[in-house]
Scaffold this motif. Structure first.
Motif, PDB file in Angstrom:
ATOM      1  N   GLY A  27       0.942  -4.958 -10.288  1.00 22.94           N
ATOM      2  CA  GLY A  27       1.102  -3.754 -10.117  1.00 22.94           C
ATOM      3  C   GLY A  27       2.183  -3.566  -8.890  1.00 22.94           C
ATOM      4  O   GLY A  27       3.046  -2.599  -8.788  1.00 22.94           O
ATOM      5  N   ASN A  28       2.356  -4.356  -7.856  1.00 25.69           N
ATOM      6  CA  ASN A  28       2.972  -4.380  -6.704  1.00 25.69           C
ATOM      7  C   ASN A  28       4.588  -4.744  -7.367  1.00 25.69           C
ATOM      8  O   ASN A  28       5.488  -3.935  -6.935  1.00 25.69           O
ATOM      9  CB  ASN A  28       2.796  -5.405  -5.744  1.00 25.69           C
ATOM     10  N   ASP A  29       4.732  -5.590  -8.329  1.00 24.56           N
ATOM     11  CA  ASP A  29       5.918  -5.957  -9.022  1.00 24.56           C
ATOM     12  C   ASP A  29       6.427  -4.640  -9.913  1.00 24.56           C
ATOM     13  O   ASP A  29       7.568  -4.303  -9.681  1.00 24.56           O
ATOM     14  CB  ASP A  29       5.711  -6.966  -9.937  1.00 24.56           C
ATOM     15  N   LEU A  30       5.733  -3.948 -10.641  1.00 18.79           N
ATOM     16  CA  LEU A  30       6.099  -3.018 -11.422  1.00 18.79           C
ATOM     17  C   LEU A  30       6.592  -1.792 -10.614  1.00 18.79           C
ATOM     18  O   LEU A  30       7.505  -1.100 -10.746  1.00 18.79           O
ATOM     19  CB  LEU A  30       5.078  -2.586 -12.399  1.00 18.79           C
ATOM     20  N   ALA A  31       5.716  -1.608  -9.459  1.00 22.65           N
ATOM     21  CA  ALA A  31       5.929  -0.376  -8.560  1.00 22.65           C
ATOM     22  C   ALA A  31       7.473  -0.793  -7.767  1.00 22.65           C
ATOM     23  O   ALA A  31       8.059   0.312  -7.599  1.00 22.65           O
ATOM     24  CB  ALA A  31       4.889  -0.384  -7.618  1.00 22.65           C
ATOM     25  N   ALA A  32       7.547  -1.994  -7.411  1.00 20.92           N
ATOM     26  CA  ALA A  32       8.874  -2.460  -6.780  1.00 20.92           C
ATOM     27  C   ALA A  32      10.063  -2.270  -7.676  1.00 20.92           C
ATOM     28  O   ALA A  32      11.156  -2.030  -7.282  1.00 20.92           O
ATOM     29  CB  ALA A  32       8.722  -3.634  -6.427  1.00 20.92           C
ATOM     30  N   ARG A  33       9.765  -2.158  -8.942  1.00 20.19           N
ATOM     31  CA  ARG A  33      10.914  -1.741 -10.118  1.00 20.19           C
ATOM     32  C   ARG A  33      10.931  -0.361 -10.446  1.00 20.19           C
ATOM     33  O   ARG A  33      11.679  -0.178 -11.409  1.00 20.19           O
ATOM     34  CB  ARG A  33      10.494  -2.689 -11.302  1.00 20.19           C
ATOM     35  N   GLY A  34      10.209   0.454  -9.778  1.00 22.55           N
ATOM     36  CA  GLY A  34      10.451   1.867 -10.154  1.00 22.55           C
ATOM     37  C   GLY A  34       9.300   2.492 -10.895  1.00 22.55           C
ATOM     38  O   GLY A  34       9.172   3.582 -11.266  1.00 22.55           O
ATOM     39  N   ALA A  35       8.268   1.671 -11.432  1.00 24.80           N
ATOM     40  CA  ALA A  35       7.221   2.162 -11.945  1.00 24.80           C
ATOM     41  C   ALA A  35       6.334   3.100 -11.218  1.00 24.80           C
ATOM     42  O   ALA A  35       6.069   2.705  -9.960  1.00 24.80           O
ATOM     43  CB  ALA A  35       6.442   1.364 -12.849  1.00 24.80           C
ATOM     44  N   THR A  36       5.432   4.066 -11.432  1.00 20.54           N
ATOM     45  CA  THR A  36       4.328   4.623 -10.963  1.00 20.54           C
ATOM     46  C   THR A  36       2.959   3.904 -11.444  1.00 20.54           C
ATOM     47  O   THR A  36       2.878   3.609 -12.547  1.00 20.54           O
ATOM     48  CB  THR A  36       4.124   6.059 -11.182  1.00 20.54           C
ATOM     49  N   VAL A  37       2.252   3.238 -10.538  1.00 20.71           N
ATOM     50  CA  VAL A  37       1.331   2.264 -10.877  1.00 20.71           C
ATOM     51  C   VAL A  37       0.178   2.494 -10.309  1.00 20.71           C
ATOM     52  O   VAL A  37       0.058   2.967  -9.204  1.00 20.71           O
ATOM     53  CB  VAL A  37       1.502   0.924 -10.538  1.00 20.71           C
ATOM     54  N   GLU A  38      -1.134   2.692 -10.851  1.00 19.03           N
ATOM     55  CA  GLU A  38      -2.489   2.881 -10.677  1.00 19.03           C
ATOM     56  C   GLU A  38      -3.137   1.732 -10.936  1.00 19.03           C
ATOM     57  O   GLU A  38      -3.309   1.287 -12.223  1.00 19.03           O
ATOM     58  CB  GLU A  38      -3.177   4.046 -10.859  1.00 19.03           C
TER      59      GLU A  38
END
Length: 184
Positions: A27-38
């Protein structure tokens, strides 16, 4: 997903915390790449209608995904089939070494394969988790050693976990992260 951040739901069930930590890392990796993550455990998973993609993770017990994840997949099969899904499991098998251990580590148990095949994820990956000697019976410890278990403790391969997360990011057309998430 073209001109907005893709929304990703990461749903997990953890027995001792390893799966939760892997889910949070992804989740942190995808958020750092610009995704909105839950990130949420399967019992408190959000409504999938607002997500473009789903990542599902579960600890392995008795060669099966935890019941909460199996039930989650069964009850949300239609919503999951309408979006890209990735699946991962966390157990001891990927940490086994030697000829027998490698053979066992590559096998996907039937009950996990049934859940996997019911949703057809873009990718399924099995990771090793945390395996502590404390509280494990002598018989289980001997079997672990005979099957190629080399050590106890944190057996997670964070490079492989990062590669799995990277493959999700590439499929979602996310950019490279500005910072690399640090694993627990």
């Amino acid at each position: 997903m073209e001109n907005r951040k893709p929304a990703v739901s990461i749903v997990f069930a953890s027995a001792q915390g390893s799966t939760r930590e892997i889910a949070e890392y992804i989740g942190n990796d995808l958020a750092a790449r610009g995704a909105t993550v839950e990130v949420a455990d399967a019992e408190h998973a959000p409504d999938l209608s607002r997500f473009d993609a789903v990542v599902i993770g579960s600890a392995v017990r008795d060669m099966a995904l935890l019941p909460t994840v199996a039930e989650y997949v069964a009850s949300h099969r239609n919503e999951l089939s309408a979006r890209p899904v990735w699946l991962f499991s966390v157990g001891i098998e990927p940490a086994l070494r030697g000829p027998i251990g490698h053979l066992i580590g590559r096998m996907v148990p039937k009950r996990i394969a049934a859940v996997r095949d019911s949703i057809g994820p873009r990718e399924y990956q099995a990771f090793a988790g945390h395996y502590e000697r404390v509280g494990v019976s002598l018989g289980a410890r001997v079997l672990y050693r005979l099957l190629g278990g080399g050590r106890y403790g944190d057996l997670r391969d964070w490079t492989a976990i990062g590669a799995f997360s990277d493959s999700i990011a590439q499929a979602l057309k996310l950019h490279a992260p500005h910072t690399i998430p640090i694993h627990p």
